[in-house]
Every structure is written in structure tokens, then in C-alpha cells.
Design a protein around this motif. Sequence first.
Motif, PDB file in Angstrom:
ATOM      1  N   GLU A  34       0.835  -1.209   0.000  1.00 39.36           N
ATOM      2  CA  GLU A  34       0.000   0.000   0.000  1.00 39.36           C
ATOM      3  C   GLU A  34       0.865   1.253   0.000  1.00 39.36           C
ATOM      4  OE1 GLU A  34      -2.516  -0.438   3.363  1.00 39.36           O
ATOM      5  OE2 GLU A  34      -3.854  -1.908   2.417  1.00 39.36           O
ATOM      6  N   ASN A  35       1.949   1.228   0.760  1.00 42.96           N
ATOM      7  CA  ASN A  35       2.850   2.380   0.770  1.00 42.96           C
ATOM      8  C   ASN A  35       3.534   2.573  -0.576  1.00 42.96           C
ATOM      9  OD1 ASN A  35       2.325   3.143   3.410  1.00 42.96           O
ATOM     10  ND2 ASN A  35       4.002   1.938   4.267  1.00 42.96           N
ATOM     11  N   ALA A  36       3.942   1.466  -1.204  1.00 41.82           N
ATOM     12  CA  ALA A  36       4.592   1.564  -2.511  1.00 41.82           C
ATOM     13  C   ALA A  36       3.628   2.109  -3.560  1.00 41.82           C
ATOM     14  CB  ALA A  36       5.107   0.197  -2.936  1.00 41.82           C
ATOM     15  N   ALA A  37       2.356   1.722  -3.476  1.00 36.55           N
ATOM     16  CA  ALA A  37       1.356   2.193  -4.448  1.00 36.55           C
ATOM     17  C   ALA A  37       1.136   3.696  -4.353  1.00 36.55           C
ATOM     18  CB  ALA A  37       0.034   1.465  -4.230  1.00 36.55           C
ATOM     19  N   LYS A  38       1.444   4.274  -3.206  1.00 35.85           N
ATOM     20  CA  LYS A  38       1.277   5.727  -3.039  1.00 35.85           C
ATOM     21  C   LYS A  38       2.292   6.509  -3.866  1.00 35.85           C
ATOM     22  CE  LYS A  38      -1.028   5.791   1.442  1.00 35.85           C
ATOM     23  NZ  LYS A  38      -1.490   4.415   1.397  1.00 35.85           N
ATOM     24  N   GLY A  39       3.245   5.821  -4.473  1.00 35.40           N
ATOM     25  CA  GLY A  39       4.173   6.493  -5.375  1.00 35.40           C
ATOM     26  C   GLY A  39       3.490   7.031  -6.619  1.00 35.40           C
ATOM     27  N   TYR A  40       2.303   6.503  -6.941  1.00 38.33           N
ATOM     28  CA  TYR A  40       1.551   7.011  -8.081  1.00 38.33           C
ATOM     29  C   TYR A  40       0.826   8.317  -7.748  1.00 38.33           C
ATOM     30  CZ  TYR A  40       2.220   2.457 -10.316  1.00 38.33           C
ATOM     31  OH  TYR A  40       2.765   1.334 -10.877  1.00 38.33           O
ATOM     32  N   LEU A  41       0.680   8.654  -6.470  1.00 40.95           N
ATOM     33  CA  LEU A  41      -0.005   9.883  -6.067  1.00 40.95           C
ATOM     34  C   LEU A  41       0.926  11.075  -6.240  1.00 40.95           C
ATOM     35  CD1 LEU A  41      -1.722   8.624  -2.782  1.00 40.95           C
ATOM     36  CD2 LEU A  41      -2.722   8.797  -5.071  1.00 40.95           C
ATOM     37  N   PRO A  42       0.366  12.275  -6.379  1.00 40.49           N
ATOM     38  CA  PRO A  42       1.209  13.474  -6.450  1.00 40.49           C
ATOM     39  C   PRO A  42       2.063  13.607  -5.197  1.00 40.49           C
ATOM     40  CG  PRO A  42      -1.057  13.976  -7.090  1.00 40.49           C
ATOM     41  CD  PRO A  42      -1.076  12.593  -6.522  1.00 40.49           C
ATOM     42  N   GLN A  43       3.351  13.908  -5.385  1.00 42.60           N
ATOM     43  CA  GLN A  43       4.276  14.070  -4.272  1.00 42.60           C
ATOM     44  C   GLN A  43       4.416  15.555  -3.962  1.00 42.60           C
ATOM     45  OE1 GLN A  43       5.446  11.050  -2.896  1.00 42.60           O
ATOM     46  NE2 GLN A  43       3.912  10.378  -4.398  1.00 42.60           N
ATOM     47  N   ILE A  44       4.041  15.922  -2.752  1.00 45.14           N
ATOM     48  CA  ILE A  44       3.988  17.334  -2.363  1.00 45.14           C
ATOM     49  C   ILE A  44       5.076  17.609  -1.339  1.00 45.14           C
ATOM     50  CG2 ILE A  44       2.557  19.151  -1.352  1.00 45.14           C
ATOM     51  CD1 ILE A  44       0.109  17.542  -2.236  1.00 45.14           C
ATOM     52  N   SER A  45       5.763  18.731  -1.516  1.00 45.60           N
ATOM     53  CA  SER A  45       6.773  19.145  -0.546  1.00 45.60           C
ATOM     54  C   SER A  45       6.682  20.657  -0.336  1.00 45.60           C
ATOM     55  CB  SER A  45       8.186  18.773  -1.014  1.00 45.60           C
ATOM     56  OG  SER A  45       8.513  19.425  -2.220  1.00 45.60           O
ATOM     57  N   ILE A  46       6.971  21.084   0.862  1.00 45.82           N
ATOM     58  CA  ILE A  46       6.975  22.504   1.225  1.00 45.82           C
ATOM     59  C   ILE A  46       8.383  22.866   1.679  1.00 45.82           C
ATOM     60  CG2 ILE A  46       6.033  24.244   2.791  1.00 45.82           C
ATOM     61  CD1 ILE A  46       3.465  22.629   2.906  1.00 45.82           C
ATOM     62  N   ASN A  47       8.895  23.955   1.128  1.00 44.87           N
ATOM     63  CA  ASN A  47      10.277  24.346   1.396  1.00 44.87           C
ATOM     64  C   ASN A  47      10.351  25.838   1.701  1.00 44.87           C
ATOM     65  OD1 ASN A  47      11.710  21.728   0.295  1.00 44.87           O
ATOM     66  ND2 ASN A  47      10.206  22.339  -1.249  1.00 44.87           N
ATOM     67  N   GLY A  48      11.386  26.212   2.368  1.00 47.00           N
ATOM     68  CA  GLY A  48      11.623  27.627   2.656  1.00 47.00           C
ATOM     69  C   GLY A  48      13.108  27.861   2.858  1.00 47.00           C
ATOM     70  N   GLN A  49      13.555  29.029   2.511  1.00 55.42           N
ATOM     71  CA  GLN A  49      14.956  29.344   2.721  1.00 55.42           C
ATOM     72  C   GLN A  49      15.153  30.852   2.823  1.00 55.42           C
ATOM     73  OE1 GLN A  49      16.705  27.678  -0.895  1.00 55.42           O
ATOM     74  NE2 GLN A  49      16.999  29.726  -1.731  1.00 55.42           N
ATOM     75  N   ALA A  50      16.169  31.222   3.575  1.00 55.48           N
ATOM     76  CA  ALA A  50      16.604  32.619   3.692  1.00 55.48           C
ATOM     77  C   ALA A  50      18.108  32.625   3.496  1.00 55.48           C
ATOM     78  CB  ALA A  50      16.235  33.178   5.052  1.00 55.48           C
ATOM     79  N   THR A  51      18.600  33.446   2.566  1.00 49.80           N
ATOM     80  CA  THR A  51      20.016  33.429   2.233  1.00 49.80           C
ATOM     81  C   THR A  51      20.584  34.845   2.228  1.00 49.80           C
ATOM     82  OG1 THR A  51      19.584  33.598  -0.150  1.00 49.80           O
ATOM     83  CG2 THR A  51      19.689  31.381   0.801  1.00 49.80           C
ATOM     84  N   TYR A  52      21.867  34.894   2.362  1.00 49.01           N
ATOM     85  CA  TYR A  52      22.609  36.150   2.191  1.00 49.01           C
ATOM     86  C   TYR A  52      23.795  35.827   1.302  1.00 49.01           C
ATOM     87  CZ  TYR A  52      25.071  40.501   3.025  1.00 49.01           C
ATOM     88  OH  TYR A  52      25.695  41.716   2.861  1.00 49.01           O
ATOM     89  N   GLN A  53      23.950  36.595   0.216  1.00 56.05           N
ATOM     90  CA  GLN A  53      24.989  36.303  -0.737  1.00 56.05           C
ATOM     91  C   GLN A  53      25.926  37.489  -0.895  1.00 56.05           C
ATOM     92  OE1 GLN A  53      21.805  35.377  -3.546  1.00 56.05           O
ATOM     93  NE2 GLN A  53      22.700  36.881  -4.991  1.00 56.05           N
TER      94      GLN A  53
END
Length: 420
Positions: A56-75
Amino acid sequence: MKHLLLIIGICGAIFTANAQTTKLLRLEDCYVQARANYPLVNRQQLISKSAQYSIENAAKGYLPQISINGQATYQSDVTQVPIKLSGVDVPTISKDQYKAFASINQTIYDGGAIKLKKQMIQAEADLNSQQLEVDLYQLKERINQLFFGVLIANQQLAQTDTVKRDIQLGLSKVNAAIVNGTALKSNADVLQAELLKLEQRGIELKATRSAFMQMLGLFINQPLADDYVLEMPAQIIANSAISRPELKLFDAQKTLIDYQAKNVTSKNLPKLGLFLEGGYGRPALNMLQNNFDSYYVSGLRMSWSLSGFYTSKKEKAILAMNSRFVDYQKETFLLNTNLQLKQASADQAKSTNLIASDNAIISLRSRIKNTALAQLQYGVINANDYLREVNAEDQAKQNQTLHGIQLLMAQYNQKTTSGN
């Protein structure tokens, strides 16, 4: 053989007559109860449930994969426009930059990786389940040893009682001869001493039987008291064709290796998918605008890792060697099993021939013993001479009993060895 069948028939009649006061325990029932009560059997449910969750977990690979990211940088530096125009204010991008975004990836084509992963999980579960069957099947050999061990002890105890009756009969005749003055009291002492030895032998046999019964009771999770009687199994003709669970175990190993080989090919195929990324930050997509703003990007993404081709050939060669190793294991198992079946067949033929000889020996020994009893009564021989003939007949009957049960045990061992 006729005498053996007669003995088995008599035992069956006795068991039936005492059915109201005794409890019959059959060999096949012991197989079933030992399997049901063996702690390892509970692992079967765990294997099935674990495989279900993993698939069942492997079958979830067909579902959309969602990720949330954030970053703060100084260059240390930023992009600048090296042109100054009169009346035009070219913005300067800040060196501190911020971004928070969410991305959605939808697999379109993965080279069959997810499907193969599910198949490998199921194949591994089947392999573990079949290994469990192999472990549980070995219980039958241990049950055979204990069950037939009890039967041998029972027959030896019954024969001990028969010998006691013969000696007691001789003792009664010797006592009568002593009263008449035709025999010495030492003859009675010899017979009495032999009765005491038989009592000791009975104690040892009962202890052996009790130990076997207790161990058998542990296997079937049931206390076996004195009111339990083991039923003499019927004679069988075992099928020599091999149908052991180990054969299915070898097949399960080969199946898993096949899926692993397919997975080597699959992981080196290109991957194709859709993606959508949306976020908020400074700067956004317009690098010349130094303000916080929202943005999104969508499209089609293709990835193809070529580094897997460096090792794929050797990986497949290793899996091919593993497959051949399983074949060698299977051939070795079949060879050893066939040797065991040949030995079981030879044991059956030997026991059958010995039983035929036992019948003739018992007939002769019984006549000799009866003659010795008459001679003892009239003082022609002494008690030691009579005991020698009684013990000779006893040994002949014990041999017949032992050979009869050995024949049954060889038949059931052949059945267990072949897996039928």
C-alpha cells in the motif's frame, strides 16, 4: 505380517471398547495440533500484514508528491545592470533573499519501478511465508519420533506383563513342587528375583513413556494424562514423489531474483513527470524587481541517470549466480531426499521380512517354553533353565513388536520425507 495385523486389530478393538473411559489421540491430530499451537505459526499473520502495508505504501508512489520548502540566504554579490540611463531608476537587488514555496510532482512514467517494487515486496513475503512452512513442516518428524516412541514403550510394557504371567505360572508350579518335596526353594527364589527385575523394567518403561507423553503434550499444548491412549496408525503405502515445501521455497527464491533482475533494468530507464511549483519570496521570478511577490512554475520534467549503467551488467551477473546457487541447493535437496526415501523403502522391506521370521521364531519359542514349564513342574530342569526359555520367547515377541512398529514408522517417515 498376519500376526502383526492381528495385533493391530486387537489393539483397535481394545481401544474401541474403552472409548468411554479413555481418550484416543491420533497421529494426524498431533500434526494438526502441533502446527496450530507452535508459537512460530503466529508469524504468518505478521508476514501477510507487513506485506500488505508495504505494498500500500509503494502504491502511493503514483499519487502526487507534495513538498513545502523555505529558505533565507545572504549572498556576497547580486546581479546588476551595468548601464545607467538618465531618468531611469534601475533597482538594486538585495543581498538578503527569502523564498517559501510548495512543489507538486506527478509521475507519468517511472520505468515500471513502482510496479516492480510492489512485486518484489510480495515475492519477499511469499519467500518468508514459505520458509515458515518449511520450519513448521519439520514438526512432523519430531512428532513421529515421540508418537512411535510411546507406542514402542506401550508394547514393551504389555509384553512385560505377559512375561510376568509366565513366571508367576512357573512360580506357582515350583511352590507346589516344593510342598511335595520334589523341588528346591532356591528355584522359587530365582523366579521371584526375576519378577522383581521385571518390576524394575516396568518402572523404567513407564518413566520413558511418561517423558515422551509429556514432550508430545508440550508440542500439542495439551496435558496428556493416563486416560489418553495413542491410536496405532494404519499401515500406508506412501507415494515416493517428492512434494516437500522446500521445493516451493526454492521457486519463491527464484521468483524474487527474477524481479530483482528486472529492477536493475528499470532503475536505469528515464523518468518522466509533471511538476508545479508555487511560492512567495524576494526576489520572485522577475530578478529586477526587489519586492516580495508570489510566483509559480509548471512544466514537464525528464530525468535519466546514466551512472547505473556502470554497474548494471555486474549486478545482473551476481543475480544470475544467485539463481544458479538456488538451482544447486534444489538439486542437493532432491538428491538427499531421494536417498532418504530409498533408505525408508529398504527399512520397510527389512521390517517386513523380519516380521515373517519373527512369527516362526515365536511359534518355536512358545512350544519350547511350554515344554520347559512341564519339565520344571516335574523337576527335570531348574528355574534358571525355565527362565532362559521364557526370556527367549519374550525377546522374540519384543522383536516382533519392535519390527512391526518400525515398519509403521518407516512408512510414515517415508510419507513425511516425500511430503505427501
